[in-house]
Design an enzyme around this catalytic site. Structure first.
Site, PDB file in Angstrom:
ATOM      1  N   SER A 175       0.791  -1.227   0.000  1.00 28.70           N
ATOM      2  CA  SER A 175       0.000   0.000   0.000  1.00 28.70           C
ATOM      3  C   SER A 175       0.825   1.279   0.000  1.00 28.70           C
ATOM      4  O   SER A 175       0.405   2.284  -0.543  1.00 28.70           O
ATOM      5  CB  SER A 175      -0.947   0.004   1.195  1.00 28.70           C
ATOM      6  OG  SER A 175      -0.225  -0.173   2.398  1.00 28.70           O
ATOM      7  N   HIS A 203      -5.139  -3.311  -3.166  1.00 27.31           N
ATOM      8  CA  HIS A 203      -4.796  -2.287  -4.160  1.00 27.31           C
ATOM      9  C   HIS A 203      -4.654  -2.844  -5.575  1.00 27.31           C
ATOM     10  O   HIS A 203      -4.298  -2.102  -6.488  1.00 27.31           O
ATOM     11  CB  HIS A 203      -3.509  -1.574  -3.744  1.00 27.31           C
ATOM     12  CG  HIS A 203      -3.661  -0.871  -2.435  1.00 27.31           C
ATOM     13  ND1 HIS A 203      -4.158   0.413  -2.329  1.00 27.31           N
ATOM     14  CD2 HIS A 203      -3.441  -1.294  -1.169  1.00 27.31           C
ATOM     15  CE1 HIS A 203      -4.210   0.752  -1.060  1.00 27.31           C
ATOM     16  NE2 HIS A 203      -3.779  -0.263  -0.326  1.00 27.31           N
ATOM     17  N   LYS A 235     -11.647   0.928  -2.785  1.00 26.71           N
ATOM     18  CA  LYS A 235     -10.501   1.545  -3.482  1.00 26.71           C
ATOM     19  C   LYS A 235     -10.790   1.474  -4.995  1.00 26.71           C
ATOM     20  O   LYS A 235     -11.609   2.236  -5.478  1.00 26.71           O
ATOM     21  CB  LYS A 235      -9.209   0.855  -3.054  1.00 26.71           C
ATOM     22  CG  LYS A 235      -9.029   0.880  -1.524  1.00 26.71           C
ATOM     23  CD  LYS A 235      -7.724   0.265  -1.083  1.00 26.71           C
ATOM     24  CE  LYS A 235      -7.693  -0.070   0.398  1.00 26.71           C
ATOM     25  NZ  LYS A 235      -7.835   1.039   1.307  1.00 26.71           N
TER      26      LYS A 235
HETATM   27  C1  LIG Z   1      -3.304  -3.534   1.992  1.00 26.52           C
HETATM   28  C2  LIG Z   1      -4.536  -3.009   2.673  1.00 26.52           C
HETATM   29  N1  LIG Z   1      -5.373  -3.877   3.246  1.00 26.52           N
HETATM   30  C3  LIG Z   1      -6.491  -3.464   3.874  1.00 26.52           C
HETATM   31  C4  LIG Z   1      -6.804  -2.130   3.945  1.00 26.52           C
HETATM   32  C5  LIG Z   1      -8.033  -1.721   4.682  1.00 26.52           C
HETATM   33  O1  LIG Z   1      -9.135  -1.676   3.813  1.00 26.52           O
HETATM   34  P1  LIG Z   1     -10.396  -0.786   4.188  1.00 26.52           P
HETATM   35  O2  LIG Z   1     -10.034   0.619   3.873  1.00 26.52           O
HETATM   36  O3  LIG Z   1     -11.502  -1.345   3.332  1.00 26.52           O
HETATM   37  O4  LIG Z   1     -10.652  -0.995   5.635  1.00 26.52           O
HETATM   38  C6  LIG Z   1      -5.959  -1.189   3.348  1.00 26.52           C
HETATM   39  C7  LIG Z   1      -6.215   0.268   3.356  1.00 26.52           C
HETATM   40  O5  LIG Z   1      -7.013   0.873   3.863  1.00 26.52           O
HETATM   41  C8  LIG Z   1      -4.797  -1.637   2.708  1.00 26.52           C
HETATM   42  O6  LIG Z   1      -3.951  -0.769   2.162  1.00 26.52           O
END
Ligand SMILES: Cc1ncc(COP(=O)(O)O)c(C=O)c1O
Length: 391
Positions: A175, A203, A235
């Site tokens: 991320s 992502h 996203k």
């Molecule tokens: C790799 C990764 N997994 C999970 C999440 C969490 O997802 P959510 O925003 O739907 O809670 C994020 C970012 O927010 C992320 O970058």
């Protein structure tokens, strides 16, 4: 009692204090943030679908049929037919046998990891994994071993030293760096050492691979290779929520055991219908992926020619490495003075000494938007050290 006020002051001094901006109107590159018009390069709306008219129409239409609230958890009476339809669609989209719809990616990681490993088991986690994976590991009470970023050989050595149930977990696309995990090699060592591989493709879904099926599909990996695939829907997909996909028996196990699935109110069912609309669009519209990846190539060429230190990423996440927290804030501020919103990412989100600007691209950006970013970066070049290596 702890001196919370002092801790806040210390954060300010260290350049680590975080603030929120108030955005008005829909999410799109041209934003009103804190009352000021800015061109944003920091959203995760990679395909420009957060404000898509067809998806909004699908939501409106579904709201009139399903009403608004989720009303109860899935295991009481909240599991609506709309959720079921979305789960079938997600299984089809990812080429998996079955899928489960979670409220957020954070909850999916916490719930899945803590259900699939527990006391006495070992979890192997990439050092740069997302905070929600780290927290899922802690919640599981399993022993956690972190391996160097993307280092499959180090992981293989650790796996060989360990007996009992083993779970390996990695971001698909990292991320804060934008690079992709060595998924094929990870699948190979997991098979060789009888470890369960969990990939969080938050992502990659929508953006990478054939028809946007993500980094795992791009690597040509099936359900046998990656038995547990997690993805987020807020996203690239542009709506909200998350999912886990894999063998039906494992999904059934998660329904029994994943606490963040069980003990929470179901998402508004209409949102599930808007997500189905978005997945249909993502499959059909290769143009959005081609456009955003074209912007990425041009940005990399021109920003590295200016001497900015970029990272080995070919995804819409294109961080500019700065190093010092205050320098990263100064560059972000200088860009803002030129009408651009690009946030500075500092520890603990990234390692100490690796503060950066996380530039992200969207299919909703135009070439003219990119012109604005590049010209501002050119004016601000003196604010960061010259890169030693051009990537
Ligand atoms: C790799 C990764 N997994 C999970 C999440 C969490 O997802 P959510 O925003 O739907 O809670 C994020 C970012 O927010 C992320 O970058």
């Amino acid at each position: 009692m702890r001196d919370f006020a002092l801790e806040l002051e210390e954060r300010k001094q260290a350049g680590l204090y975080r603030t929120r901006r108030h955005v008005a109107g829909p999410q799109r590159p041209s934003l009103i943030a804190d009352g000021k018009p800015l061109l944003s390069f920091c959203s995760n709306d990679y395909l420009g679908l957060a404000n898509n008219p067809a998806n909004i129409e699908a939501l409106r239409d579904a709201l009139s049929k399903t009403g608004l609230g989720g009303a109860a958890s899935h295991l009481i009476c909240g599991h609506h037919d709309a959720h079921h339809q979305l789960e079938l669609r997600l299984a089809e989209f990812t080429g998996r046998s079955s899928a489960l719809f979670f409220s957020t990616g954070y909850m999916a990681n916490m719930g899945v990891i803590s259900a699939l490993a527990g006391r006495g088991d070992t979890i192997f986690s990439d050092r740069l994994n997302h905070a929600s994976i780290i927290d899922g590991c802690i919640l599981s009470r399993a022993r956690v071993r972190r391996y160097a970023h993307g280092d499959v050989a180090a992981l293989a050595t650790m796996l060989a030293e360990t007996s009992g149930h083993k779970l390996v977990v990695t971001d698909g696309v990292f991320s804060m760096d934008g690079d992709i995990a060595p998924l094929a090699e990870l699948a190979r060592v997991c098979r060789a050492h009888d470890a369960l591989l969990v990939v969080d493709d938050a992502h990659g879904i929508g953006v990478l691979g054939p028809e946007g099926r993500g980094s795992v599909a791009e690597a040509g990996l099936s359900e046998e290779d990656v038995p547990v695939l997690i993805g987020t829907l807020g996203k690239g997909v542009g709506t909200s929520g998350a999912f886990v996909a894999g063998p039906s028996m494992l999904m059934d196990y998660l329904v029994q055991k994943a606490r963040t699935y069980i003990y929470t109110t179901a998402m508004p069912p209409a949102l599930a219908m808007a997500t189905i609309s978005s997945l249909d669009l993502i499959e059909r519209d290769q143009g959005r992926r081609d456009h955003v990846l074209g912007l990425v190539s041009r940005f990399r060429r021109e920003a590295s020619a200016m001497g900015y230190e970029l990272m080995p990423s070919h995804t819409p996440i294109q961080p500019i490495m700065v190093g010092d927290n205050h320098d990263a804030l100064a560059l972000s501020q200088a860009l803002e003075e030129r009408g651009l919103l690009v946030s500075a990412i500092r520890p603990p989100t990234v390692p100490v000494g690796e503060a950066r600007l996380r530039v992200t691209f969207s299919a909703a950006h135009s070439q003219e938007n990119l012109d604005c970013l590049l010209s501002a970066l050119s004016e601000c070049r003196h604010l960061v050290q010259k890169a030693d290596v051009a990537i």
